[in-house]
Design a protein around this motif. Structure first.
Motif, mmCIF file in Angstrom:
data_model
loop_
_atom_site.group_PDB
_atom_site.id
_atom_site.type_symbol
_atom_site.label_atom_id
_atom_site.label_comp_id
_atom_site.label_asym_id
_atom_site.label_seq_id
_atom_site.Cartn_x
_atom_site.Cartn_y
_atom_site.Cartn_z
ATOM 1 N N GLN A 142 -6.182 8.307 5.661
ATOM 2 C CA GLN A 142 -5.522 7.149 5.068
ATOM 3 C C GLN A 142 -6.542 6.231 4.393
ATOM 4 O O GLN A 142 -7.628 5.991 4.932
ATOM 5 C CB GLN A 142 -4.765 6.356 6.129
ATOM 6 C CG GLN A 142 -3.999 5.149 5.573
ATOM 7 C CD GLN A 142 -3.263 4.377 6.658
ATOM 8 O OE1 GLN A 142 -3.518 4.577 7.855
ATOM 9 N NE2 GLN A 142 -2.365 3.494 6.267
ATOM 10 N N VAL A 181 -8.725 14.304 0.781
ATOM 11 C CA VAL A 181 -8.023 13.243 0.075
ATOM 12 C C VAL A 181 -7.629 13.764 -1.302
ATOM 13 O O VAL A 181 -8.464 14.329 -2.025
ATOM 14 C CB VAL A 181 -8.913 11.986 -0.064
ATOM 15 C CG1 VAL A 181 -8.208 10.915 -0.897
ATOM 16 C CG2 VAL A 181 -9.280 11.438 1.312
ATOM 17 N N PRO A 228 -7.763 7.552 13.994
ATOM 18 C CA PRO A 228 -6.719 6.553 14.264
ATOM 19 C C PRO A 228 -6.890 5.933 15.657
ATOM 20 O O PRO A 228 -7.414 6.572 16.577
ATOM 21 C CB PRO A 228 -5.419 7.372 14.197
ATOM 22 C CG PRO A 228 -5.771 8.587 13.397
ATOM 23 C CD PRO A 228 -7.194 8.891 13.743
ATOM 24 N N GLN A 287 0.839 -1.186 0.000
ATOM 25 C CA GLN A 287 0.000 0.000 0.000
ATOM 26 C C GLN A 287 0.875 1.237 0.000
ATOM 27 O O GLN A 287 1.768 1.389 0.824
ATOM 28 C CB GLN A 287 -0.924 0.020 1.219
ATOM 29 C CG GLN A 287 -1.953 -1.100 1.228
ATOM 30 C CD GLN A 287 -2.895 -0.971 2.406
ATOM 31 O OE1 GLN A 287 -3.219 0.106 2.843
ATOM 32 N NE2 GLN A 287 -3.344 -2.109 2.922
ATOM 33 N N ASN A 341 -8.625 1.336 14.388
ATOM 34 C CA ASN A 341 -8.661 2.407 13.397
ATOM 35 C C ASN A 341 -10.106 2.486 12.911
ATOM 36 O O ASN A 341 -10.632 1.532 12.326
ATOM 37 C CB ASN A 341 -7.724 2.104 12.231
ATOM 38 C CG ASN A 341 -6.270 2.130 12.638
ATOM 39 O OD1 ASN A 341 -5.793 3.101 13.216
ATOM 40 N ND2 ASN A 341 -5.551 1.050 12.355
ATOM 41 N N GLY A 388 -3.270 3.905 12.084
ATOM 42 C CA GLY A 388 -3.429 4.654 10.851
ATOM 43 C C GLY A 388 -3.336 6.159 11.071
ATOM 44 O O GLY A 388 -2.933 6.630 12.133
ATOM 45 N N TYR A 389 -3.722 6.927 10.040
ATOM 46 C CA TYR A 389 -3.757 8.389 10.150
ATOM 47 C C TYR A 389 -5.013 8.889 9.449
ATOM 48 O O TYR A 389 -5.584 8.208 8.580
ATOM 49 C CB TYR A 389 -2.497 9.029 9.568
ATOM 50 C CG TYR A 389 -2.196 8.689 8.117
ATOM 51 C CD1 TYR A 389 -2.717 9.460 7.074
ATOM 52 C CD2 TYR A 389 -1.388 7.606 7.786
ATOM 53 C CE1 TYR A 389 -2.441 9.154 5.747
ATOM 54 C CE2 TYR A 389 -1.105 7.294 6.468
ATOM 55 C CZ TYR A 389 -1.637 8.071 5.450
ATOM 56 O OH TYR A 389 -1.374 7.758 4.141
ATOM 57 N N ASP A 408 -6.641 -4.891 7.901
ATOM 58 C CA ASP A 408 -5.731 -4.453 6.841
ATOM 59 C C ASP A 408 -5.109 -5.689 6.204
ATOM 60 O O ASP A 408 -4.620 -6.588 6.903
ATOM 61 C CB ASP A 408 -4.653 -3.559 7.473
ATOM 62 C CG ASP A 408 -3.756 -2.881 6.454
ATOM 63 O OD1 ASP A 408 -3.364 -3.521 5.464
ATOM 64 O OD2 ASP A 408 -3.421 -1.696 6.666
ATOM 65 N N PRO A 422 1.427 5.290 0.588
ATOM 66 C CA PRO A 422 0.812 6.278 1.481
ATOM 67 C C PRO A 422 -0.284 7.051 0.765
ATOM 68 O O PRO A 422 -0.149 7.404 -0.411
ATOM 69 C CB PRO A 422 1.983 7.185 1.850
ATOM 70 C CG PRO A 422 3.203 6.351 1.631
ATOM 71 C CD PRO A 422 2.880 5.452 0.479
ATOM 72 N N SER A 423 -1.393 7.287 1.444
ATOM 73 C CA SER A 423 -2.509 8.017 0.855
ATOM 74 C C SER A 423 -2.217 9.507 0.923
ATOM 75 O O SER A 423 -2.058 10.046 2.021
ATOM 76 C CB SER A 423 -3.806 7.702 1.611
ATOM 77 O OG SER A 423 -3.941 6.306 1.817
ATOM 78 N N LYS A 436 -7.021 2.532 3.454
ATOM 79 C CA LYS A 436 -6.492 1.200 3.720
ATOM 80 C C LYS A 436 -7.230 0.170 2.867
ATOM 81 O O LYS A 436 -8.449 0.257 2.688
ATOM 82 C CB LYS A 436 -6.696 0.819 5.198
ATOM 83 C CG LYS A 436 -5.687 1.385 6.178
ATOM 84 C CD LYS A 436 -6.037 0.941 7.597
ATOM 85 C CE LYS A 436 -4.942 1.276 8.592
ATOM 86 N NZ LYS A 436 -3.822 0.329 8.540
#
Length: 250
Positions: A138, A23, A55, A3, A97, A134-135, A164, A5-6, A140
């Motif tokens: 994000q 986003v 998160p 994955q 998350n 997570g953040y 995840d 990073p978003s 996932k």
């Protein structure tokens, strides 16, 4: 599946009324966190996209804004004040998350046959139980494990349990019974958390449909598809998106 990073864009400082998390679209610009992110990352493999709003171990109640253009993630407001979830012993903040499935909607005009309550007018809620924190914003890639039906102030508020796909336990977690086998106590803790988290704010204990039972992957997948179809109806019918009680940015 690795994955990336978003990419996100933040406006304003965290824990302020102005704070927004957008986003970013792969081709540049801003994407709607509700409408532009596809629900399915790989439908044949059963891999879905979820958006992290809160998160693990944090308390700020962040959520997708249904009303604002591009549906940024912002902190919920109650009576003009930023909303935080209290710590309820022995838990600290959110214990997973927490986020949502894009391109889903719990239709507030439809009564669910088994819960006997209408949808809560939000994207479908997701609890991701993997070990990585997570953040906000994000995206996932996750696989579905099960679902619980919270009855929140008379509305059906589904909570989908996922993991995840890159989590070390992902290959061993394929259905709801695997969660209890490999993460004993997590389902019970999830039930308790949702039952008690509003009590410090003076509200009564929440209740669940199905006596708090977590339904299996098959049941969860059916609910996800129902909410995906409801989202499709929402986008194609302006009368659904704009009623006397809400106005949704689509």
């Amino acid at each position: 599946m690795a994955q990336q990073p978003s990419p996100i864009r933040m406006i304003g400082a965290a824990n302020t009324l102005e704070h927004r998390v957008y986003v970013e679209a792969p081709q540049g610009g801003i994407a709607s966190s509700w409408h532009d992110i596809p629900l399915f990352a790989d439908q044949n493999a059963g891999i879905l996209n979820m958006i992290v709003e809160v998160p693990r171990w944090t308390n700020a109640k962040m959520e997708i804004s249904k009303e604002e253009p591009f549906n940024p993630i912002k902190q919920d407001i109650k009576k003009g004040k930023l909303r935080f979830v209290r710590n309820c012993f022995p838990h600290h903040g959110y214990i997973w998350n927490y986020g949502a499935f894009p391109q889903t909607w719990e239709d507030p005009q439809v009564m669910h046959a088994e819960t006997k309550a209408k949808g809560d007018n939000d994207p479908l809620d997701v609890c991701e139980i993997g070990e990585q924190v997570g953040y906000v914003g994000q995206i996932k890639q996750v696989k579905v494990l099960g679902i619980m039906a919270l009855l929140d102030e008379g509305e059906t508020d589904w909570k989908v349990l996922v993991v995840d796909i890159n989590d070390p336990l992902a290959s061993k977690l394929n259905d709801i019974e695997d969660v209890e086998r490999h993460l004993p106590g997590l389902i019970r803790a999830t039930n308790e958390w949702f039952r008690i988290y509003k009590i410090p704010d003076g509200k009564p204990e929440n209740v669940f449909a199905f006596s708090g039972e977590a339904k299996n992957k098959k049941y969860a997948t059916e609910i996800i598809h129902e909410c995906h179809e409801a989202w499709r109806r929402l986008l194609s019918n302006d009368t659904l998106a704009n009623t006397p009680s809400y106005s949704l940015s689509t």
